[in-house]
Write a protein that holds these residues in place. Structure first.
Motif, PDB file in Angstrom:
ATOM      1  N   ALA A   4      -4.590  26.942   1.637  1.00 29.36           N
ATOM      2  CA  ALA A   4      -3.806  25.957   1.594  1.00 29.36           C
ATOM      3  C   ALA A   4      -2.432  26.424   1.348  1.00 29.36           C
ATOM      4  O   ALA A   4      -1.523  25.449   1.915  1.00 29.36           O
ATOM      5  CB  ALA A   4      -4.011  25.354   0.218  1.00 29.36           C
ATOM      6  N   LEU A  36      -0.281  25.162   4.510  1.00 27.13           N
ATOM      7  CA  LEU A  36       0.237  23.565   4.747  1.00 27.13           C
ATOM      8  C   LEU A  36       1.647  23.203   5.003  1.00 27.13           C
ATOM      9  O   LEU A  36       1.795  22.441   6.000  1.00 27.13           O
ATOM     10  CB  LEU A  36      -0.539  22.727   3.771  1.00 27.13           C
ATOM     11  CG  LEU A  36      -2.196  22.455   3.824  1.00 27.13           C
ATOM     12  CD1 LEU A  36      -2.535  21.926   2.506  1.00 27.13           C
ATOM     13  CD2 LEU A  36      -2.396  21.689   5.255  1.00 27.13           C
ATOM     14  N   VAL A  45      -3.791  16.030   7.234  1.00 25.02           N
ATOM     15  CA  VAL A  45      -3.053  15.788   6.048  1.00 25.02           C
ATOM     16  C   VAL A  45      -3.172  14.471   5.287  1.00 25.02           C
ATOM     17  O   VAL A  45      -3.608  14.483   3.999  1.00 25.02           O
ATOM     18  CB  VAL A  45      -1.744  16.566   6.130  1.00 25.02           C
ATOM     19  CG1 VAL A  45      -1.164  16.188   4.409  1.00 25.02           C
ATOM     20  CG2 VAL A  45      -1.722  18.079   6.153  1.00 25.02           C
ATOM     21  N   LEU A  99      -0.172  19.491  -1.096  1.00 21.50           N
ATOM     22  CA  LEU A  99      -0.046  18.397  -0.090  1.00 21.50           C
ATOM     23  C   LEU A  99       1.435  18.052  -0.215  1.00 21.50           C
ATOM     24  O   LEU A  99       1.862  17.895   0.730  1.00 21.50           O
ATOM     25  CB  LEU A  99      -1.194  17.527  -0.426  1.00 21.50           C
ATOM     26  CG  LEU A  99      -2.703  17.611   0.109  1.00 21.50           C
ATOM     27  CD1 LEU A  99      -3.368  16.706  -0.639  1.00 21.50           C
ATOM     28  CD2 LEU A  99      -2.693  17.823   1.438  1.00 21.50           C
ATOM     29  N   ALA A 121       3.894  20.258   1.155  1.00 20.48           N
ATOM     30  CA  ALA A 121       3.532  20.304   2.807  1.00 20.48           C
ATOM     31  C   ALA A 121       4.211  19.197   3.434  1.00 20.48           C
ATOM     32  O   ALA A 121       4.633  19.387   4.479  1.00 20.48           O
ATOM     33  CB  ALA A 121       2.042  20.239   3.117  1.00 20.48           C
TER      34      ALA A 121
END
Length: 234
Positions: free
Chosen positions: A83, A86, A101, A171, A174
């Motif tokens: 991860a 990302l 994503v 996330l 990212a």
């Protein structure tokens, strides 16, 4: 790549990003060897010491494998990466990666929202209501985007699951650096707040089933705007 003078405090960070970009954009394809360290360091205008630190980070991220006497070989990052890749992939991996994503955002987000609806404290519910009000009054799309991100952090925290919290952080880390490319759903903060209200009210009402349904709808709608599948009406 042109030689670039890098700030000493961030030289390894910047160098790691530069080499990572060259790997992800195909300059160094999977299975190929990076140039010898002396040549590679010279091509980026850095010392071999800085390069060695950067190569360690790239190996930890799953982009290369370094063996004594062989050098550094570019790996298949989908087979070896984690991860932590990302943020780099979102910047340089293309819009196909953004689709992945956003899909993960919807599937994971709905599960986290469902769990938060059963575990959120009164303080967390109050914080969500405050953020929702701020979102509706946001003066710019960028401000709305950052407030919405804070909502997701609070929801993740309300899930009481450390892995969910870290995944949400990953996330967000990212996509926020390229947030200017994904401002579609944030151009009308009042409408966005209206879309988000149903999900937050379901969480605050401890309605897990409804909160999950509202979350899936919200993530699907905003995801389409982020990808440019629709345009906000003037």
């Amino acid at each position: 790549m042109d030689q670039t003078m890098l700030v000493r405090e961030t030289i390894v960070d910047q160098l790691t990003q530069m080499i990572g970009q060259d790997i992800l954009t195909g300059k160094y394809p999977s299975g190929s060897n990076l140039p010898p360290e002396r040549i590679l360091a010279s091509s980026y205008g850095v010392t071999r010491t800085s390069l060695k630190h950067s190569l360690v980070r790239l190996e930890e991220a799953g982009l290369i494998e370094t063996k004594h006497g062989v050098g550094s070989t570019v790996t298949d990052f989908l087979a070896t990466g984690g991860a932590s890749l990302l943020p780099l992939l979102m910047r340089f991996g293309g819009f196909e990666l953004i689709d992945s994503v956003l899909e993960a955002r919807a599937l994971l987000g709905s599960v986290i929202v469902e769990r938060a609806a059963t575990l959120a404290t009164e303080a967390e519910k109050s914080e969500l209501r405050t953020l929702l009000a701020r979102l509706g009054e946001a003066k710019s799309s960028k401000e709305a985007q950052l407030i919405e991100a804070e909502c997701h952090k609070v929801i993740a925290r309300a899930s009481k699951n450390a892995v969910f919290i870290l995944l949400v952080n990953t996330l967000l880390n990212a996509y926020l650096p390229i947030g200017d490319l994904l401002l579609g759903p944030f151009k009308d903060p009042k409408s966005l707040a209206g879309d988000l209200r149903g999900m937050i009210e379901a969480i605050c009402g401890n309605n897990a089933e409804l909160s999950k349904l509202m979350a899936l709808k919200y993530f699907e709608t905003t995801g389409k705007f982020m990808k440019g599948d629709k345009k906000w009406e003037e």
